[in-house]
Design a protein around this motif. Structure first.
Motif, PDB file in Angstrom:
ATOM      1  N   TYR A   1     -18.314  25.115 -30.493  1.00  0.00           N
ATOM      2  CA  TYR A   1     -17.901  23.790 -30.956  1.00  0.00           C
ATOM      3  C   TYR A   1     -16.413  23.621 -30.653  1.00  0.00           C
ATOM      4  N   LEU A   2     -16.084  22.563 -29.943  1.00  0.00           N
ATOM      5  CA  LEU A   2     -14.697  22.233 -29.633  1.00  0.00           C
ATOM      6  C   LEU A   2     -14.311  21.033 -30.496  1.00  0.00           C
ATOM      7  N   LEU A   3     -13.331  21.226 -31.373  1.00  0.00           N
ATOM      8  CA  LEU A   3     -12.947  20.196 -32.327  1.00  0.00           C
ATOM      9  C   LEU A   3     -11.647  19.520 -31.919  1.00  0.00           C
ATOM     10  N   SER A   4     -11.510  18.271 -32.319  1.00  0.00           N
ATOM     11  CA  SER A   4     -10.291  17.518 -32.038  1.00  0.00           C
ATOM     12  C   SER A   4      -9.196  17.937 -33.007  1.00  0.00           C
ATOM     13  N   ASN A   5      -8.074  17.210 -32.995  1.00  0.00           N
ATOM     14  CA  ASN A   5      -6.929  17.584 -33.815  1.00  0.00           C
ATOM     15  C   ASN A   5      -7.052  17.194 -35.286  1.00  0.00           C
ATOM     16  N   SER A   6      -8.124  16.539 -35.674  1.00  0.00           N
ATOM     17  CA  SER A   6      -8.278  16.138 -37.070  1.00  0.00           C
ATOM     18  C   SER A   6      -8.438  17.356 -37.974  1.00  0.00           C
ATOM     19  N   SER A   7      -8.105  17.177 -39.250  1.00  0.00           N
ATOM     20  CA  SER A   7      -8.167  18.285 -40.196  1.00  0.00           C
ATOM     21  C   SER A   7      -9.586  18.484 -40.714  1.00  0.00           C
ATOM     22  N   ALA A   8      -9.951  19.757 -40.929  1.00  0.00           N
ATOM     23  CA  ALA A   8     -11.274  20.085 -41.447  1.00  0.00           C
ATOM     24  C   ALA A   8     -11.221  21.457 -42.098  1.00  0.00           C
ATOM     25  N   GLN A   9     -12.287  21.767 -42.825  1.00  0.00           N
ATOM     26  CA  GLN A   9     -12.404  23.061 -43.485  1.00  0.00           C
ATOM     27  C   GLN A   9     -13.762  23.656 -43.166  1.00  0.00           C
TER      28      GLN A   9
ATOM     29  N   SER B   1     -15.797  33.222 -46.902  1.00  0.00           N
ATOM     30  CA  SER B   1     -14.641  32.941 -46.046  1.00  0.00           C
ATOM     31  C   SER B   1     -14.409  31.442 -45.903  1.00  0.00           C
ATOM     32  N   ILE B   2     -13.131  31.055 -45.895  1.00  0.00           N
ATOM     33  CA  ILE B   2     -12.746  29.656 -45.735  1.00  0.00           C
ATOM     34  C   ILE B   2     -11.638  29.582 -44.694  1.00  0.00           C
ATOM     35  N   TRP B   3     -11.843  28.702 -43.690  1.00  0.00           N
ATOM     36  CA  TRP B   3     -10.821  28.449 -42.677  1.00  0.00           C
ATOM     37  C   TRP B   3     -10.345  27.005 -42.818  1.00  0.00           C
ATOM     38  N   ASN B   4      -9.054  26.796 -42.912  1.00  0.00           N
ATOM     39  CA  ASN B   4      -8.489  25.451 -42.896  1.00  0.00           C
ATOM     40  C   ASN B   4      -8.040  25.147 -41.466  1.00  0.00           C
ATOM     41  N   LEU B   5      -8.656  24.138 -40.858  1.00  0.00           N
ATOM     42  CA  LEU B   5      -8.415  23.815 -39.451  1.00  0.00           C
ATOM     43  C   LEU B   5      -7.515  22.588 -39.360  1.00  0.00           C
ATOM     44  N   ALA B   6      -6.434  22.706 -38.608  1.00  0.00           N
ATOM     45  CA  ALA B   6      -5.484  21.599 -38.515  1.00  0.00           C
ATOM     46  C   ALA B   6      -5.012  21.358 -37.093  1.00  0.00           C
ATOM     47  N   SER B   7      -5.683  21.921 -36.106  1.00  0.00           N
ATOM     48  CA  SER B   7      -5.314  21.690 -34.710  1.00  0.00           C
ATOM     49  C   SER B   7      -6.562  21.822 -33.863  1.00  0.00           C
ATOM     50  N   SER B   8      -6.401  21.843 -32.547  1.00  0.00           N
ATOM     51  CA  SER B   8      -7.561  21.989 -31.668  1.00  0.00           C
ATOM     52  C   SER B   8      -8.146  23.387 -31.840  1.00  0.00           C
ATOM     53  N   ASN B   9      -9.395  23.442 -32.275  1.00  0.00           N
ATOM     54  CA  ASN B   9     -10.035  24.718 -32.561  1.00  0.00           C
ATOM     55  C   ASN B   9     -11.366  24.850 -31.844  1.00  0.00           C
ATOM     56  N   LEU B  10     -11.746  26.088 -31.614  1.00  0.00           N
ATOM     57  CA  LEU B  10     -13.062  26.422 -31.097  1.00  0.00           C
ATOM     58  C   LEU B  10     -13.769  27.279 -32.135  1.00  0.00           C
ATOM     59  N   ILE B  11     -15.058  26.997 -32.346  1.00  0.00           N
ATOM     60  CA  ILE B  11     -15.854  27.787 -33.290  1.00  0.00           C
ATOM     61  C   ILE B  11     -17.072  28.312 -32.555  1.00  0.00           C
ATOM     62  N   LEU B  12     -17.271  29.621 -32.601  1.00  0.00           N
ATOM     63  CA  LEU B  12     -18.439  30.252 -31.990  1.00  0.00           C
ATOM     64  C   LEU B  12     -19.408  30.628 -33.106  1.00  0.00           C
ATOM     65  N   VAL B  13     -20.657  30.190 -32.971  1.00  0.00           N
ATOM     66  CA  VAL B  13     -21.668  30.440 -34.000  1.00  0.00           C
ATOM     67  C   VAL B  13     -22.905  31.053 -33.361  1.00  0.00           C
ATOM     68  N   HIS B  14     -23.360  32.186 -33.903  1.00  0.00           N
ATOM     69  CA  HIS B  14     -24.589  32.814 -33.431  1.00  0.00           C
ATOM     70  C   HIS B  14     -25.794  32.255 -34.192  1.00  0.00           C
ATOM     71  N   ALA B  15     -26.975  32.493 -33.655  1.00  0.00           N
ATOM     72  CA  ALA B  15     -28.217  32.033 -34.281  1.00  0.00           C
ATOM     73  C   ALA B  15     -28.374  32.659 -35.662  1.00  0.00           C
TER      74      ALA B  15
END
Length: 276
Positions: free
Chosen positions: A44-52, A58-72
């Motif tokens: 998942y490639l996310l834009s610059n908007s904020s998300a959690q 575990s909790i990640w606070n996202l505040a910039s361009s991020n990539l998330i890798l998720v397995h099945a």
């Protein structure tokens, strides 16, 4: 070397990765991230908007361009804190190119990363050979153009954060583990061990990745010579710089410049055409 030949050779080396599908959209509240295939992973490639992002404890606070890798088998919750959030998803069959903790890896893109442009090219509809080539390049960029993002509950100590800051900003200097340990007044073996724990690789390897990323940016954005760029990123031995660059990217600096400079120009032209 001809670009088509480079793509063909790269595809043959990395044919175990296959693009199964892609999509994009906008989130205003919450979304469950997932991967529907056991032998694949979702990016998942996310834009610059904020998300959690929440998964287990575990909790990640996202505040910039991020990539998330998720397995099945996993279903982390992405909660938007500043709407709207634009996302792109890619499902890839094959071994994940980066290590993940409990099936999830959250990473941030380094400045001037080319990966998003390669992503756009990949999902725009390309030949099978070019698809394999671009997947190969993206897999390598996931190692050289990204930094792991740790859950907020486990931030590294101040000394390790300072070490990372030095590597990110002073990469042009002659840095060694001995010189860094003296500057930080920290045992070099402890420094190496702690950095590995929080960032997934030893300081020397992280520094090489920073230098490669900076070199990639200079190759695509300037006309500076390979010799000059090597000096600019802290590698004065040009032969070693070329060998190291080829090992990390799969191609020589000049081949990289030729291919990705034209790719970036094509993308910019397409974007301007869409605007008009």
């Amino acid at each position: 070397m001809d670009n088509n030949l480079v793509m063909q050779q790269s595809a043959e080396k990395f044919s175990e990765l296959h693009l199964l599908g892609s999509m994009q959209g906008t989130i205003t509240h919450n979304m469950i991230l997932s991967c529907p295939y056991l032998s694949a992973f979702s990016l998942y490639l996310l834009s610059n908007s904020s998300a959690q992002l929440k998964e287990s404890q575990s909790i990640w606070n996202l505040a910039s361009s991020n990539l998330i890798l998720v397995h099945a088998g996993l279903a982390p919750l992405l909660k938007v804190t500043e709407a709207p959030l634009h996302f792109q998803q890619m499902i890839v069959e094959g071994p994940a190119p980066i290590k993940s903790s409990d099936g999830i890896a959250v990473i941030s893109l380094t400045p001037h990363a080319v990966l998003p442009q390669v992503w756009d090219k990949l999902v725009s509809g390309v030949s099978q050979t070019e698809e394999c080539f671009l997947l190969n390049q993206m897999a390598k960029m996931l190692k050289t153009e990204t930094q792991p993002l740790l859950p907020d509950k486990s931030l590294p100590p101040a000394s390790i954060q300072l070490l990372k800051q030095i590597l990110d900003t002073r990469y042009a200097e002659k840095l060694t583990l001995d010189s860094l340990s003296k500057e930080l007044h920290w045992n070099k073996y402890k420094l190496d061990k702690d950095f590995r724990f929080y960032y997934g690789c030893p300081p020397c390897k992280y520094l090489l990745n920073v230098r490669v990323t900076k070199a990639c940016h200079l190759l695509c954005s300037t006309n500076r010579s390979v010799l000059d760029i090597g000096f600019a990123v802290g590698i004065e031995n040009t032969s070693y710089f070329i060998r190291m660059f080829r090992k990390h990217t799969g191609m020589s600096p000049l081949t990289y410049r030729t291919h990705f400079s034209s790719l970036v120009k094509d993308i910019h032209k397409a974007q301007k055409a869409e605007e008009h």
